[in-house]
Design an enzyme around this catalytic site. Structure first.
Site, PDB file in Angstrom:
ATOM      1  N   LYS A 135      16.415  24.511 -27.529  1.00  0.00           N
ATOM      2  CA  LYS A 135      15.162  24.189 -26.823  1.00  0.00           C
ATOM      3  C   LYS A 135      15.436  23.138 -25.745  1.00  0.00           C
ATOM      4  CE  LYS A 135      14.019  21.091 -30.616  1.00  0.00           C
ATOM      5  NZ  LYS A 135      13.264  19.895 -30.345  1.00  0.00           N
ATOM      6  N   ARG A 171       3.527  16.339 -39.100  1.00  0.00           N
ATOM      7  CA  ARG A 171       3.381  16.712 -37.697  1.00  0.00           C
ATOM      8  C   ARG A 171       2.888  18.163 -37.695  1.00  0.00           C
ATOM      9  NH1 ARG A 171       8.562  16.339 -33.789  1.00  0.00           N
ATOM     10  NH2 ARG A 171       9.082  18.133 -35.069  1.00  0.00           N
ATOM     11  N   TYR A 183      16.876  -3.883  -5.551  1.00  0.00           N
ATOM     12  CA  TYR A 183      15.422  -4.084  -5.684  1.00  0.00           C
ATOM     13  C   TYR A 183      15.105  -5.245  -6.624  1.00  0.00           C
ATOM     14  CZ  TYR A 183      14.108   0.381  -3.507  1.00  0.00           C
ATOM     15  OH  TYR A 183      13.902   1.406  -2.644  1.00  0.00           O
TER      16      TYR A 183
HETATM   17  C1  LIG Z   1      11.999  21.909 -36.264  1.00  0.00           C
HETATM   18  C2  LIG Z   1      13.276  21.400 -35.697  1.00  0.00           C
HETATM   19  N1  LIG Z   1      14.424  21.758 -36.271  1.00  0.00           N
HETATM   20  C3  LIG Z   1      15.616  21.331 -35.782  1.00  0.00           C
HETATM   21  C4  LIG Z   1      15.690  20.483 -34.701  1.00  0.00           C
HETATM   22  C5  LIG Z   1      17.038  19.997 -34.216  1.00  0.00           C
HETATM   23  O1  LIG Z   1      17.116  18.609 -34.390  1.00  0.00           O
HETATM   24  P1  LIG Z   1      18.403  17.752 -34.047  1.00  0.00           P
HETATM   25  O2  LIG Z   1      18.601  17.852 -32.577  1.00  0.00           O
HETATM   26  O3  LIG Z   1      18.055  16.374 -34.470  1.00  0.00           O
HETATM   27  O4  LIG Z   1      19.545  18.341 -34.798  1.00  0.00           O
HETATM   28  C6  LIG Z   1      14.516  20.058 -34.098  1.00  0.00           C
HETATM   29  C7  LIG Z   1      14.580  19.134 -32.971  1.00  0.00           C
HETATM   30  O5  LIG Z   1      13.737  18.349 -32.680  1.00  0.00           O
HETATM   31  C8  LIG Z   1      13.266  20.545 -34.608  1.00  0.00           C
HETATM   32  O6  LIG Z   1      12.103  20.167 -34.051  1.00  0.00           O
END
Ligand SMILES: Cc1ncc(COP(=O)(O)O)c(C=O)c1O
Length: 362
Positions: A35, A133, A257
């Site tokens: 993601k 959440r 700055y």
């Molecule tokens: C539901 C879920 N699973 C897995 C992950 C992966 O997490 P990480 O990057 O801490 O390994 C995330 C990341 O926010 C998540 O929201």
């Protein structure tokens, strides 16, 4: 044309990090988090490398991110929408594109129930074991089991939960969450998935059917006080720019700055062509290290939109055109993030479109 700011993404390091996940959680399948544009590393090339490495699934936040992968012809590895769908159109598209949807609320079940009964949809149920959440309360499990019975065309992928404090090895919240989740699912069929990177590294009992690493795939440590290299990980992204000016200033001259930093003696100041418009956080204070000619030198004065200034006293041989490393193998992103009072996650996701990406090790 020489790119101004370059992010070099080492796909061999990414594959190495997948193998570290396999070593740590050998009995778990891997749902790799890609993601947020693969945590700023570039979703498509990263997803392709992860697919070639044989991960079991790719996790994105939303439909737009899934479609970006589909449009790049990533079609072999299942793609999971971690936040699920938000409209009937998205639900229909998820069926058409064979996406797996995480369902975290009853309104999403109602959405899926608007699809034709024969619609083959791949469903994960998300349970709230204490993160508070997303997710159904654990007491909803029997109701969810009944929902599945009512929908024989749905393919059930499993039960996801998420840990709130997995990066705190002494925090009793994590064993409480895992115990509550396991208890709620006692005797209930379906694969389990609990752990993100911190969860799978720090909590053996969280290494169940599926693990969902993100950050560690990119070579950074999710555990405070530990670097990726301490965990056998290799940093994937190196962020570099160049010196575009070197000026000699007398003692007590203010730099940049707000005139927040003054030269303690006559000294060379280097100007590096990178700033907050590239993803170098403005809050990074004087003293934050960067690397010039293999040496760490401190940033001095404020980060501006397109430039930073650095103290070159210890690198007198530095010249205009020299590469400057903002983070990478020799300067872990976790360490730089500490200076900005944040985490490597935010540094990675903060890289902007102005940065030129280069992929190696593919
Ligand atoms: C539901 C879920 N699973 C897995 C992950 C992966 O997490 P990480 O990057 O801490 O390994 C995330 C990341 O926010 C998540 O929201």
């Amino acid at each position: 044309m020489i790119p101004r700011v370059t992010a070099t993404v080492d796909l061999a390091a990414l594959r190495h990090n997948v193998r570290v996940v396999r070593q740590v959680a050998p009995r778990s399948r891997i749902m790799a988090a890609v993601k947020a544009d693969a945590y700023g590393h570039g979703a498509v090339p990263v997803a392709r490398a992860l697919e070639a490495e044989g991960v079991g699934a790719l996790a994105v936040a939303c439909m737009e991110e899934a479609m970006q992968l589909r449009e790049a012809h990533l079609s072999t590895t299942p793609i999971t929408l971690l936040e699920g769908v938000i409209s009937i159109e998205e639900a229909a598209l998820a069926v058409y594109e064979r996406l797996q949807v995480v369902v975290h609320d009853h309104w999403q079940i109602a959405l899926l129930e608007q699809l034709p009964a024969s619609a083959e949809i791949h469903v994960w149920f998300k349970l709230d074991s204490g993160m508070h959440r997303l997710g159904f309360p654990l007491t909803d499990v029997p109701r969810l089991v009944e929902t599945l019975k009512r929908h024989p065309a749905w393919t059930f992928q499993g039960w996801i939960t998420h840990l709130a404090c997995a990066d705190e090895p002494d925090n009793a919240a994590t064993p409480r969450q895992i115990a509550a989740y396991s208890q709620a699912l006692q005797g209930v069929a379906g694969p389990r998935s609990i752990a993100n990177s911190a969860g799978l590294l720090a909590w053996p009992e969280a290494r169940v059917d599926w693990v969902r690493p993100g950050l560690m795939l990119y070579g950074a440590s999710p555990l405070p006080g530990k670097l990726g290299s301490d965990l056998g990980l290799k940093p994937v992204l190196t962020l570099q720019s160049r010196l575009i000016a070197i000026r000699e200033y007398d003692a007590n001259e203010a730099i940049g700055y707000g005139q927040t930093w003054r030269t303690p003696e006559r000294m060379p100041i280097g100007v590096v062509a990178v700033g907050y418009a590239d993803g170098v956080h403005r809050c990074l204070p004087s003293g934050t290290p960067v690397i010039v000619r293999g040496s760490r030198v401190p940033l001095v004065g404020r980060v501006s939109m397109d430039m930073i200034t650095v103290d070159l006293r210890t690198v007198p041989q530095a010249a205009v055109g020299d590469a400057v490393t903002l983070w990478g193998a020799a300067l872990p992103a976790e360490e730089v993030a500490g200076y900005a009072n944040t985490l490597a996650y935010e540094l990675f996701c903060g890289l902007t479109q102005r940065v030129r990406f280069r992929y190696i090790g593919g």
